[in-house]
Design a protein around this motif. Sequence first.
Motif, mmCIF file in Angstrom:
data_model
loop_
_atom_site.group_PDB
_atom_site.id
_atom_site.type_symbol
_atom_site.label_atom_id
_atom_site.label_comp_id
_atom_site.label_asym_id
_atom_site.label_seq_id
_atom_site.Cartn_x
_atom_site.Cartn_y
_atom_site.Cartn_z
ATOM 1 N N ALA A 164 5.927 -0.599 -5.036
ATOM 2 C CA ALA A 164 4.459 -0.545 -4.209
ATOM 3 C C ALA A 164 4.347 0.449 -3.420
ATOM 4 C CB ALA A 164 4.434 -2.068 -3.602
ATOM 5 N N LYS A 165 5.477 0.902 -2.739
ATOM 6 C CA LYS A 165 5.356 1.944 -1.626
ATOM 7 C C LYS A 165 5.257 3.188 -2.479
ATOM 8 C CE LYS A 165 5.762 2.115 2.117
ATOM 9 N NZ LYS A 165 4.730 2.037 2.963
ATOM 10 N N ASN A 166 5.947 3.335 -3.609
ATOM 11 C CA ASN A 166 5.854 4.769 -4.486
ATOM 12 C C ASN A 166 4.179 4.645 -4.795
ATOM 13 O OD1 ASN A 166 8.404 5.019 -4.212
ATOM 14 N ND2 ASN A 166 8.839 4.542 -6.262
ATOM 15 N N ALA A 167 3.358 3.491 -4.759
ATOM 16 C CA ALA A 167 1.989 3.547 -5.313
ATOM 17 C C ALA A 167 1.017 3.689 -4.205
ATOM 18 C CB ALA A 167 1.779 2.263 -5.976
ATOM 19 N N GLY A 168 1.645 3.798 -2.970
ATOM 20 C CA GLY A 168 0.715 4.034 -1.625
ATOM 21 C C GLY A 168 0.490 2.630 -1.019
ATOM 22 N N THR A 170 0.778 -0.875 1.125
ATOM 23 C CA THR A 170 1.492 -1.240 2.318
ATOM 24 C C THR A 170 1.945 -2.584 2.138
ATOM 25 O OG1 THR A 170 -0.306 -0.498 4.020
ATOM 26 C CG2 THR A 170 0.980 -2.211 4.688
ATOM 27 N N VAL A 171 3.246 -2.783 2.344
ATOM 28 C CA VAL A 171 4.199 -3.747 1.713
ATOM 29 C C VAL A 171 4.848 -4.720 2.918
ATOM 30 C CG1 VAL A 171 6.469 -4.335 0.585
ATOM 31 C CG2 VAL A 171 4.900 -2.393 -0.118
ATOM 32 N N GLY A 188 12.240 0.241 2.766
ATOM 33 C CA GLY A 188 11.085 1.010 2.966
ATOM 34 C C GLY A 188 9.901 0.013 3.152
ATOM 35 N N ALA A 189 10.080 -1.271 3.322
ATOM 36 C CA ALA A 189 8.859 -2.161 3.579
ATOM 37 C C ALA A 189 8.197 -1.554 4.930
ATOM 38 C CB ALA A 189 9.206 -3.648 3.567
ATOM 39 N N ASP A 190 6.802 -1.984 5.039
ATOM 40 C CA ASP A 190 6.214 -1.621 6.340
ATOM 41 C C ASP A 190 6.525 -2.770 7.363
ATOM 42 O OD1 ASP A 190 4.512 0.631 5.501
ATOM 43 O OD2 ASP A 190 4.257 -0.571 3.890
#
Length: 332
Positions: A164-168, A170-171, A188-190
């Motif tokens: 999901a982060k690679n896709a842009g 917000t996680v 890498g989660a927000d």
Amino acid sequence: MHAVRLHAFGPAGNLTYEEVPDPVPGPGQVRVAVAAAGVHLLDTALREGMPGPFGGPADLPTVPGREVAGTVDALGEGADPSWLGRRVVAHLGAAPGGYAELAVTGADRLHPVPDGLDEAAAVAMIGTGRTAMGIVQFAEPGRGDVVVVPAAAGGIGTLLVQYAKNAGATVLGLAGGPAKTALVLANGADAAIDYTRPGWAREARAWLGGRRAAVVYDSVGGDLGREAVGLLGEGGRHIVFGWSSQGVRDGGPLVLTEEEQAARGIISRQVLGRAMLDRAGGDVRVLETRALAEAAAGRLRPAVQRFPLREAAQAHHALETRGTTGKVVLVP
């Protein structure tokens, strides 16, 4: 060779580390000197005698495990000789035998292990990774989307956060306890919220600040899954692929009625099994190949927790009691 065998259905302690005859590959098969064997939550249910997706309980005694990576050290009649000596990874399908120093499988199940990827990571991608690729077929995250990942410190959750982060997107990752939420943030989660704290859903809504989630990737079900669904906005997608909070043996997926979906303005879908395979065109190797390619390119980085092969019982116990992070792998 040494292998882990199950002689009677029951608790994790029934798994025993034994010396057994070396397996011999049959026609069209190869033998793999195993460097890593995957452990799945489903294995714990099969160990207790549940039929699982394979039609009935295993014949005993059995060597559990259906995901292996290693080096081909022997060929059966008719197997392509170019496989000999190559690093490979395979999902064994309905035939178990992975918790061992040597395993046999059909040559048609093999994938080369990409350069730069170790065997433990390859095992994670052939099982957990292919499932993650199957899940996102039903709800591709996009730039600006808010994506909620319960069980974000698990093997599949780790990969979904990265994807999901690679896709842009917000996680927002959910995990149980401060150690796991720290791992989710490092992945890498927000934001990462401890779902064992009372009022975690209010904390999540406060962090969202009025935004609504576009996707919930739900592997937990139960009350936790339902509260996560409450974070979705109109048009949101609830993608169901497990029910770990209810117990793999006794629970079931969170099912929202058509009336409830309509009232919320969302879509809820269960995606495991035939639905996932059909979406992939009927060929599970499509998902396996994509998963390995994502890892080889460095876009997905599986989290792995290793146990020695002789400690398979401890690995099962840790997995059942949520004492693991990432993909559990046995190392001979």
